[in-house]
Design a protein around this motif. Structure first.
Motif, short mmCIF file in Angstrom:
data_model
loop_
_atom_site.label_atom_id
_atom_site.label_comp_id
_atom_site.label_asym_id
_atom_site.label_seq_id
_atom_site.Cartn_x
_atom_site.Cartn_y
_atom_site.Cartn_z
N ARG A 80 1.63 3.43 38.30
CA ARG A 80 1.15 2.14 38.77
C ARG A 80 2.09 1.05 38.26
O ARG A 80 2.78 1.23 37.27
CB ARG A 80 -0.26 1.86 38.23
N ALA A 81 2.08 -0.09 38.92
CA ALA A 81 2.93 -1.18 38.45
C ALA A 81 2.28 -2.50 38.85
O ALA A 81 2.72 -3.18 39.76
CB ALA A 81 4.33 -1.06 39.04
N GLU A 82 1.18 -2.82 38.15
CA GLU A 82 0.47 -4.06 38.47
C GLU A 82 1.34 -5.28 38.22
O GLU A 82 1.24 -6.29 38.91
CB GLU A 82 -0.83 -4.16 37.66
N TRP A 83 2.22 -5.18 37.23
CA TRP A 83 3.09 -6.32 36.92
C TRP A 83 4.00 -6.63 38.10
O TRP A 83 4.30 -7.79 38.37
CB TRP A 83 3.90 -6.05 35.65
N LEU A 84 4.39 -5.58 38.83
CA LEU A 84 5.24 -5.80 39.99
C LEU A 84 4.44 -6.48 41.10
O LEU A 84 4.94 -7.35 41.81
CB LEU A 84 5.77 -4.45 40.47
N LYS A 111 2.03 -8.55 40.57
CA LYS A 111 1.91 -9.96 40.17
C LYS A 111 3.17 -10.73 40.57
O LYS A 111 3.08 -11.88 41.02
CB LYS A 111 1.70 -10.06 38.65
N ILE A 112 4.33 -10.10 40.42
CA ILE A 112 5.57 -10.76 40.83
C ILE A 112 5.59 -10.95 42.34
O ILE A 112 5.97 -12.00 42.85
CB ILE A 112 6.80 -9.95 40.36
N GLN A 139 3.59 -13.87 43.33
CA GLN A 139 4.29 -15.10 42.98
C GLN A 139 5.43 -15.39 43.98
O GLN A 139 5.67 -16.53 44.35
CB GLN A 139 4.87 -14.96 41.56
N ARG A 153 0.68 -4.71 48.64
CA ARG A 153 0.49 -4.17 47.28
C ARG A 153 1.31 -2.90 47.13
O ARG A 153 1.49 -2.14 48.07
CB ARG A 153 -0.98 -3.79 47.08
N GLU A 200 1.98 -3.09 30.55
CA GLU A 200 2.04 -1.80 31.22
C GLU A 200 3.31 -1.05 30.84
O GLU A 200 4.32 -1.65 30.53
CB GLU A 200 2.05 -2.00 32.75
N VAL A 234 3.58 -9.42 32.95
CA VAL A 234 3.93 -10.55 33.81
C VAL A 234 2.86 -11.62 33.66
O VAL A 234 1.67 -11.32 33.66
CB VAL A 234 4.05 -10.10 35.28
#
Lengths: 374, 374
Positions: free
Chosen positions: A8-12, A14-15, A18, A62, B7, B68
């Motif tokens: 998973r890559a929730e931070w990605l 979020k980017i 943005q 997503r 993460e 992030v």
């Protein structure tokens, strides 16, 4: 520590959220300034076609999972798979002659392969980005005004689902979208690379297949099995063996393999019936494994069913560029693959009546002949 | 579904491994072609200095965690924190006059903030990348030949740990490394942005502090507590209150806050002793919370100890550009902050004896005066 292959890559995400307003501004501009003139140039009936609304909405795709390949890939590239899920509120309106066509909402799920290639020692560090789906993605387009358009003679042989299927299949290998990042990058080789190889599938036999044909559920009969073999968008069908749960086919099929790792051979067995053919089990084989093992001769247990094994012999054929190794196969199997790269054409005839005047021409820029040996 | 703030991203580490040989080639080239001439120009004794070996090795930095930020940040930027772990086998050799200085292996751990700013509507989509550490990273450099160099007069006041500390502190906020991605990008504003604000800390009092001073463990005495207050690289020390476990300070300190979210106020309490001061507990307060609440007046329980509370009043002071709001504070607290951006200087005197001839000059390009109001 063990890390999962797909992360998973929730931070990605979020980017992405943005960056989405900036991205949509770029895409909206491209639609108006690049796509619209291209559509207008396509056909005389489209020459006044105009985007009256282009809004890619607030909802951003997503990434549900991400996987990076480190084995079996070129050292000069980065290969990753993105599990994309896009439920978009985009809205497009277009005036085509007297028709208004539009899109209000798009859904797209699928695994997008991203190849960053070639890696460079100087800015921009990556030569180009190549994108494609390995398998056909799930695509749903919510058209507006399509029913009016589909009444027009010449278009009414199509349906919105045909158009949708056409778009979805354009996104799948061997089709690729290549975006150059470095100037003067020759992207032809990246968009149309030489295939990884050819897999030759000997569909030999099966045993203990499930019984599907029955008469009122009382008398147990025999099935009439046949196989569908599929790699990417290419599908072959075997002959049907009548009334046999241990059928013998001894047929051979070949598939050009454009991308390893990640491509699979799918085999579905069906019982041929006058009305609806019954599913009898399936098989899913990673072509990366076949490429490594060169030859696989095995009885595979069928999945998604209660019984049955399938006997396959798989051969991986690498491509070599050496004419000396070209010799005829006595069994009538193919020995070479001809790759034609058609760069562009000009002065093509408008219709079949113009064929005779000799004004058209096709400029064939490059023809590669590759030999196939074991 | 709940996703953790920080993460893992093994897939990103796989990409780093793949890209590392290309990255090191670039860095090695930069060291030779950009850094070496710069070092040579620094001082007459360095004008023959030469990198005789530059090898950044095979071991690539790892990203152990990634976060992030989506709140409290500019919509035109992407802000992320990377937990970096680099145990590198890099090797550098340098000839400086008759000395050979080298590095064989570097270790660096810390949280690197990466700011992509400004986001753009056209290529390259990101104006510049700004990098810095919020807190001082753990840095260990394995020098070779350093002991010979440290014998040289003028250098021998230093030690390898001082040099190491100097490098580490250069990486920490308010220092920033800004790499422009778009041409003609004015990076001065990105490297030296106006601070987010000022936090005014009223260190009021504490109660029930732990007993540290004891005479042979038998007679229980009182501690002599003082506080160290720290934001980033700036530290203030309170006065010491003698023999009191419920000390009253009533002191005020101010810190310029360069980055929110992510910066913290750290308070450590110590018992002053003739030999070694004893630790009495600490406090860690997120300045993002103070910024949101504007004023915080609270008794905070001390951590890393068995008892004790600390009474702080925290005020967040935003910066405004309006001279009208400038008025003197009766209590003698500061009311304004003067930001001087010194762009460059030229014709500086070589030594103090040249000061009189008037040939030097300092070009002050920009002076900002910001007012501070509640």
């Amino acid at each position: 520590v063990h890390f999962p292959d797909v992360e998973r890559a929730e931070w990605l995400n979020k980017i992405l959220v943005q960056a989405w307003p900036y991205f949509t501004t770029i895409v909206e501009k491209t639609f108006k300034e690049v796509l619209e003139p291209k559509i207008r140039a396509k056909h005389v009936h489209l020459k006044t076609c105009t985007f009256t609304k282009i809004n890619f909405g607030d909802k951003c795709p997503r990434i549900n999972g991400i996987k990076v390949y480190t084995k079996e890939i070129d050292r000069r590239q980065v290969t990753l798979d993105l599990q994309i899920c896009y439920v978009g509120d985009c809205e497009l309106h277009m005036d085509i002659s007297k028709f208004k066509l539009g899109v209000k909402g798009v859904q797209l799920y699928g695994t997008l392969r991203v190849i960053l290639e070639p890696l460079l020692n100087d800015a921009p560090f990556i030569g180009a980005v190549t994108l494609f789906f390995m398998q056909r993605p799930h695509l749903e387009i919510n058209w507006t005004g399509m029913s009016n358009l589909l009444d027009v003679p010449g278009i009414n042989v199509m349906s919105d689902s045909i158009i949708q299927d056409f778009i979805a299949s354009r996104l799948v290998l061997p089709n690729r979208v290549t975006v150059p990042l470095k100037k003067n990058m020759n992207i032809a080789l990246l968009r149309f690379p030489v295939p990884y190889g050819v897999v030759r599938v000997h569909l030999l036999e099966a045993e203990n297949l499930v019984q599907k044909d029955s008469f009122l559920g009382a008398i147990r009969g025999k099935s009439d099995p046949y196989a569908l073999l599929r790699v990417g968008t290419v599908q072959h069908r075997s002959k049907t063996v009548s009334r046999d749960l241990n059928p013998l086919w001894n047929e051979t099929f070949e598939f050009v393999v454009h991308e390893v790792p990640g491509q699979h051979l799918e085999v579905d067995l069906y019982d041929e019936d006058p009305d609806k053919d019954d599913f009898m089990g399936s098989l899913f084989i990673s072509l990366a494994d076949v490429m490594n093992d060169r030859t696989v001769d095995e009885w595979f247990p069928l999945s998604k069913t209660t019984s049955g094994h399938l006997h396959l012999k798989l051969e991986w054929l690498s491509l070599v560029n050496d004419q000396e190794k070209l010799h005829e196969d006595k069994k009538g199997l193919s020995t070479a693959i001809l790759i034609v790269y058609l760069d562009n054409a000009f002065n093509l005839p408008k219709n079949q009546f113009e064929y005779s005047n000799g004004e058209y021409g096709a400029k064939k820029l490059k023809t590669n002949k590759y030999l196939k040996v074991k």
